[in-house]
Structure formats: structure tokens, C-alpha cells
Design a protein around this motif. Structure first.
Motif, PDB file in Angstrom:
ATOM      1  N   ILE A  86      30.410  34.471  50.440  1.00  0.00           N
ATOM      2  CA  ILE A  86      30.251  35.498  51.466  1.00  0.00           C
ATOM      3  C   ILE A  86      30.126  36.831  50.744  1.00  0.00           C
ATOM      4  O   ILE A  86      31.109  37.362  50.214  1.00  0.00           O
ATOM      5  CB  ILE A  86      31.450  35.521  52.438  1.00  0.00           C
ATOM      6  CG1 ILE A  86      31.598  34.153  53.110  1.00  0.00           C
ATOM      7  CG2 ILE A  86      31.275  36.607  53.481  1.00  0.00           C
ATOM      8  CD1 ILE A  86      32.800  34.052  54.016  1.00  0.00           C
ATOM      9  N   GLY A  87      28.908  37.353  50.694  1.00  0.00           N
ATOM     10  CA  GLY A  87      28.658  38.552  49.898  1.00  0.00           C
ATOM     11  C   GLY A  87      28.849  38.233  48.432  1.00  0.00           C
ATOM     12  O   GLY A  87      28.226  37.313  47.888  1.00  0.00           O
ATOM     13  N   ASP A  88      29.735  38.966  47.785  1.00  0.00           N
ATOM     14  CA  ASP A  88      30.028  38.725  46.371  1.00  0.00           C
ATOM     15  C   ASP A  88      31.273  37.868  46.181  1.00  0.00           C
ATOM     16  O   ASP A  88      31.715  37.652  45.046  1.00  0.00           O
ATOM     17  CB  ASP A  88      30.244  40.063  45.644  1.00  0.00           C
ATOM     18  CG  ASP A  88      28.983  40.920  45.635  1.00  0.00           C
ATOM     19  OD1 ASP A  88      27.884  40.338  45.623  1.00  0.00           O
ATOM     20  OD2 ASP A  88      29.106  42.155  45.646  1.00  0.00           O
ATOM     21  N   LEU A  89      31.829  37.383  47.279  1.00  0.00           N
ATOM     22  CA  LEU A  89      33.085  36.662  47.202  1.00  0.00           C
ATOM     23  C   LEU A  89      32.884  35.172  47.452  1.00  0.00           C
ATOM     24  O   LEU A  89      32.082  34.770  48.293  1.00  0.00           O
ATOM     25  CB  LEU A  89      34.076  37.231  48.228  1.00  0.00           C
ATOM     26  CG  LEU A  89      34.392  38.722  48.094  1.00  0.00           C
ATOM     27  CD1 LEU A  89      35.273  39.175  49.252  1.00  0.00           C
ATOM     28  CD2 LEU A  89      35.073  39.015  46.761  1.00  0.00           C
ATOM     29  N   GLU A  90      33.635  34.376  46.702  1.00  0.00           N
ATOM     30  CA  GLU A  90      33.616  32.932  46.903  1.00  0.00           C
ATOM     31  C   GLU A  90      34.895  32.513  47.615  1.00  0.00           C
ATOM     32  O   GLU A  90      35.968  33.067  47.375  1.00  0.00           O
ATOM     33  CB  GLU A  90      33.496  32.195  45.568  1.00  0.00           C
ATOM     34  CG  GLU A  90      32.116  32.254  44.942  1.00  0.00           C
ATOM     35  CD  GLU A  90      31.955  31.246  43.830  1.00  0.00           C
ATOM     36  OE1 GLU A  90      32.962  30.556  43.517  1.00  0.00           O
ATOM     37  OE2 GLU A  90      30.852  31.139  43.271  1.00  0.00           O
TER      38      GLU A  90
END
Length: 200
Positions: A86-90
Motif C-alpha cells: 500500500i503505497g511504499d508500505l508492505e
């Protein structure tokens, strides 16, 4: 939704009790639907109150192992676990079956450290969602947040009035409206321009 026989005495907090907690929160908007679902489960009001009391105690306990561990303890092994970006996050997306809503899944999004970012009902993978074309299609318990957001894009997420609630602002049939959700499931639609809350 399917009927379930009344379980016997339970010493553990499991999926049945968790569903009673969800119904308790949904009853704030849809008391009749929540009561009908509780009766189909064969559960009494006292049992529901006890389930809610125990859930709140687990959530607030200083010895709590964290939200993700709590869900695993209560709901058992997840039906599926997948990595999601999600975006730059896992994160991990865990899905559980809840018998009251066989066409849905309870989804928990968890960070690598186990922190829970989101917890709500979503459509089961591979199952078609409802046809949502007009506000009249937005019936209580008929759709999830993502389904309403896609059908009436652009929809603006808004903070809910409680931790388990979320709202979406959108325009349909030329009028501004707000859809209100509990645990990700649609509860009602309100006309923003002074109209009465819709059961839509």
C-alpha cells in the motif's frame, strides 16, 4: 446469512462471540437487522452483553499481546494470508470466514511488526459484489466500503464517529450524500442537504 444452532456453554472467546460483538456495534444503526441476526445465531441478549464485555476487557488489557495476536487467538488460523503493498508500505492481509456473512471475509491488515492498520469486512475473493448504480441500491449490509467507493467515485473517506466506523462522502443523483459503515459494512446513507437519514 445462515442460521446457527445455539452453542452450549463456552469457556473460550471464539468466532461466535466475536460475531456478537460486531452485531452489538451494528445495532447502533440497524437494531432490527442486528437482532434478527442474533436470533438466528440462537444467542440471547445476556450472552451478547457478556461477549462484548469480554472483548472490551481483552482490548484494554495491559497484558494484551497486540491486536493481531488477539484476532488469531479469537478467530483461529486465517483462511488466507497474503503480502500486500500500500503505497511504499508492505503489510500482510489476513482473511477470516465469519458464518454470519459467508459472502464476506473479515480482513486484518497488519504491519511487519504485528501492528494492525485496519480491520473490517470485505467481499470474499472471487465473489461478485452487488450492482450499485443508484442510491436505492445502497441497502443496509449490502456492500462494503470499497464497493461503494468504486461505484460512486470519486468518494471522499471521512473519519467515523467511533473507532469501528467509517464514512464516505459522495454525490449521487445530483445530491451530496454520506454512507456510514461499521466494521466496513454499509449501515445507512444520509442526505447531506438536509434530507432525513436514508435506509438506502
Amino acid at each position: 446469512m445462515t442460521a446457527h444452532p445455539r452453542p452450549g456453554a463456552r469457556t473460550t472467546f471464539g468466532p461466535t462471540a466475536f460475531q456478537l460483538v460486531l452485531l452489538r456495534r451494528m445495532a447502533d444503526f440497524q437494531p432490527d437487522l442486528a437482532e434478527q441476526a442474533r436470533l438466528r445465531m440462537g444467542a440471547g441478549i445476556a450472552e451478547q452483553r457478556e461477549a462484548n464485555k469480554r472483548w472490551q476487557a481483552m482490548v484494554r488489557s495491559p497484558r494484551s499481546r497486540g491486536a493481531l495476536a488477539r484476532y488469531r487467538s479469537v478467530l483461529g488460523p486465517a483462511e488466507s494470508v497474503e503480502r500486500r503493498t500500500i503505497g511504499d508500505l508492505e503489510c500482510e492481509a489476513l482473511l477470516w470466514v465469519l458464518p454470519l456473512w459467508p459472502e464476506l471475509r473479515f480482513e486484518v491488515l497488519a504491519a511487519p511488526d504485528g501492528a494492525v492498520w485496519n480491520e473490517w469486512l470485505v467481499r470474499a475473493p472471487g465473489l461478485p459484489g452487488p450492482v450499485l448504480e443508484t442510491p436505492a441500491d445502497l441497502r443496509p449490509w449490502s456492500a462494503t466500503v470499497d464497493e461503494v467507493a468504486r461505484a460512486f467515485a470519486p468518494a471522499l473517506p471521512m473519519e467515523g464517529t467511533a473507532p469501528t466506523r467509517l464514512r464516505l462522502a459522495f454525490t449521487a443523483s445530483g445530491r451530496p450524500r454520506v454512507a456510514e459503515f461499521t466494521y466496513g459494512l454499509l449501515q445507512r446513507v444520509v442526505d447531506v442537504d438536509g434530507g432525513a437519514p436514508g435506509a438506502a
